[in-house]
Design an enzyme around this catalytic site. Structure first.
Site, mmCIF file in Angstrom:
data_model
loop_
_atom_site.group_PDB
_atom_site.id
_atom_site.type_symbol
_atom_site.label_atom_id
_atom_site.label_comp_id
_atom_site.label_asym_id
_atom_site.label_seq_id
_atom_site.Cartn_x
_atom_site.Cartn_y
_atom_site.Cartn_z
ATOM 1 C CE LYS A 14 -2.228 -0.986 3.843
ATOM 2 N NZ LYS A 14 -1.611 -2.293 4.218
ATOM 3 N NE ARG A 89 -4.174 -1.340 10.074
ATOM 4 C CZ ARG A 89 -3.173 -0.810 9.385
ATOM 5 N NH1 ARG A 89 -3.286 0.370 8.840
ATOM 6 N NH2 ARG A 89 -2.059 -1.478 9.215
ATOM 7 N NE ARG A 128 7.386 -2.673 6.089
ATOM 8 C CZ ARG A 128 6.065 -2.440 6.032
ATOM 9 N NH1 ARG A 128 5.527 -1.916 4.949
ATOM 10 N NH2 ARG A 128 5.298 -2.745 7.048
ATOM 11 N NE ARG A 134 6.407 -0.434 10.356
ATOM 12 C CZ ARG A 134 5.267 -0.483 9.688
ATOM 13 N NH1 ARG A 134 5.180 0.055 8.484
ATOM 14 N NH2 ARG A 134 4.220 -1.066 10.215
ATOM 15 N NE ARG A 146 2.014 -5.014 11.467
ATOM 16 C CZ ARG A 146 3.098 -4.819 10.697
ATOM 17 N NH1 ARG A 146 4.232 -5.452 10.963
ATOM 18 N NH2 ARG A 146 3.046 -4.008 9.671
HETATM 19 O O1 C5P Z 1 -0.481 1.110 8.209
HETATM 20 P P1 C5P Z 1 0.709 0.563 8.933
HETATM 21 O O2 C5P Z 1 0.924 -0.886 8.682
HETATM 22 O O3 C5P Z 1 1.930 1.381 8.753
HETATM 23 O O4 C5P Z 1 0.349 0.683 10.477
HETATM 24 C C1 C5P Z 1 1.265 0.269 11.482
HETATM 25 C C2 C5P Z 1 0.517 0.031 12.775
HETATM 26 O O5 C5P Z 1 -0.154 1.228 13.184
HETATM 27 C C3 C5P Z 1 -0.590 -1.017 12.716
HETATM 28 O O6 C5P Z 1 -0.085 -2.333 12.849
HETATM 29 C C4 C5P Z 1 -1.446 -0.605 13.899
HETATM 30 O O7 C5P Z 1 -0.859 -0.998 15.114
HETATM 31 C C5 C5P Z 1 -1.377 0.917 13.816
HETATM 32 N N1 C5P Z 1 -2.510 1.475 13.043
HETATM 33 C C6 C5P Z 1 -3.773 1.476 13.628
HETATM 34 N N2 C5P Z 1 -4.842 1.982 12.948
HETATM 35 C C7 C5P Z 1 -4.709 2.473 11.715
HETATM 36 C C8 C5P Z 1 -3.429 2.486 11.090
HETATM 37 C C9 C5P Z 1 -2.340 1.956 11.792
HETATM 38 O O8 C5P Z 1 -3.934 1.022 14.748
HETATM 39 N N3 C5P Z 1 -5.775 2.960 11.062
HETATM 40 MG MG MG Z 2 2.294 0.960 5.069
#
Ligand code: C5P
Ligand code: MG
Length: 190
Positions: A14, A89, A128, A134, A146
Site C-alpha cells: 500500500k 481499518r 522490510r 520498524r 497484525r
Molecule cells: O499502516 P501501517 O501498517 O503502517 O500501520 C502500522 C501500525 O499502526 C498497525 O499495525 C497498527 O498498530 C497501527 N494502526 C492502527 N490503525 C490504523 C493504522 C495503523 O492502529 N488505522
Molecule cells: Mg504501510
C-alpha cells in the site's frame, strides 16, 4: 475530489503504491501508520499512546485514529483528493470517514484491494524489517497478530464499500512496476 482507499493486508504494498498514485494523480497521500510513527519519533502523548498498541500489532483505538485523521484532513483543505493508506481499518473508522467527507460534499470513490498471498506478505515484512527499523516488522509473532487483526477487524471494510459498488481487487503479486500499472488502469477508470 477523488478519494481512494488503498486496501490490503500489512505488507501488500500500500505505502509503495500510494506514493506513485499520489504523484501521478495529484492526490494527497495520507498514511495513518506514518502519522503514528512521526508522533512516536517525537515522543508526543499521542505517539506514546499509539506505541503501546503498535508494538503488539494491535489497533490503536478508533477515537484516537479518527481524531488524528481529521486533523490531517483539516490541515489540507484544498487538495484535489486523498489516497488513504492504512485507513480505515475498522467499520467504525469507515463510517467516520464517510461522515467527514460528506461534510465537504465528498465521498470515497473507490476502495482498491491489493491481493497478496499470506506467505508472501510475511516474507516481505521480515525483509522490510531488516532496514526499516520498524520493530513490528521484525518479530514474526507480531506480524502474525497484525495479519489476524486484519482478517478479523479490517477485511470487513472492503465489503462495506463493495456493497455500494465501490470495491476493486487488484493482483498484488509480481513486480512493483507491474502492480503500479494495474493500479493506474483501475484508478483512471474510477
Ligand atoms: O499502516 P501501517 O501498517 O503502517 O500501520 C502500522 C501500525 O499502526 C498497525 O499495525 C497498527 O498498530 C497501527 N494502526 C492502527 N490503525 C490504523 C493504522 C495503523 O492502529 N488505522
Ligand atoms: Mg504501510
Amino acid at each position: 475530489m477523488t478519494n481512494i482507499i488503498l486496501f490490503g493486508p500489512p505488507g501488500s504494498g500500500k505505502g509503495t503504491q500510494a506514493k506513485f498514485l499520489a504523484e501521478r494523480f495529484g492526490l494527497l497521500h495520507v498514511s495513518t501508520g506514518d502519522l503514528f510513527r512521526y508522533e512516536m519519533g517525537n515522543n508526543t502523548p499521542l505517539g506514546q499512546e499509539a506505541k503501546s498498541y503498535i508494538e503488539k500489532g494491535e489497533l490503536v483505538p478508533d477515537s484516537v485514529t479518527i481524531g488524528m485523521l481529521k486533523n490531517k484532513l483539516d490541515a489540507n483543505p484544498d487538495v484535489k483528493g486523498v489516497i488513504f493508506d492504512g485507513f480505515p481499518r475498522t467499520i467504525a473508522q469507515a463510517a467516520a470517514l464517510d461522515e467527514l467527507l460528506a461534510a465537504s460534499s465528498a465521498e470515497v470513490d473507490g476502495i482498491i484491494s491489493l491481493e497478496v498471498e499470506e506467505a508472501e506478505i510475511v516474507q516481505r515484512l521480515l525483509l522490510r524489517g531488516k532496514d526499516s527499523g520498524r520493530a513490528d516488522d521484525q518479530d514474526e509473532s507480531i506480524i502474525r497478530n497484525r495479519i489476524s487483526v486484519y482478517h478479523k477487524e479490517t477485511a470487513p471494510v472492503f465489503n462495506f464499500y463493495d456493497a455500494k459498488g465501490k470495491g476493486h481487487k487488484i493482483d498484488g503479486m509480481g513486480t512493483i512496476e507491474d502492480i503500479a500499472a494495474r493500479l493506474n488502469t483501475t484508478v483512471s477508470a474510477l
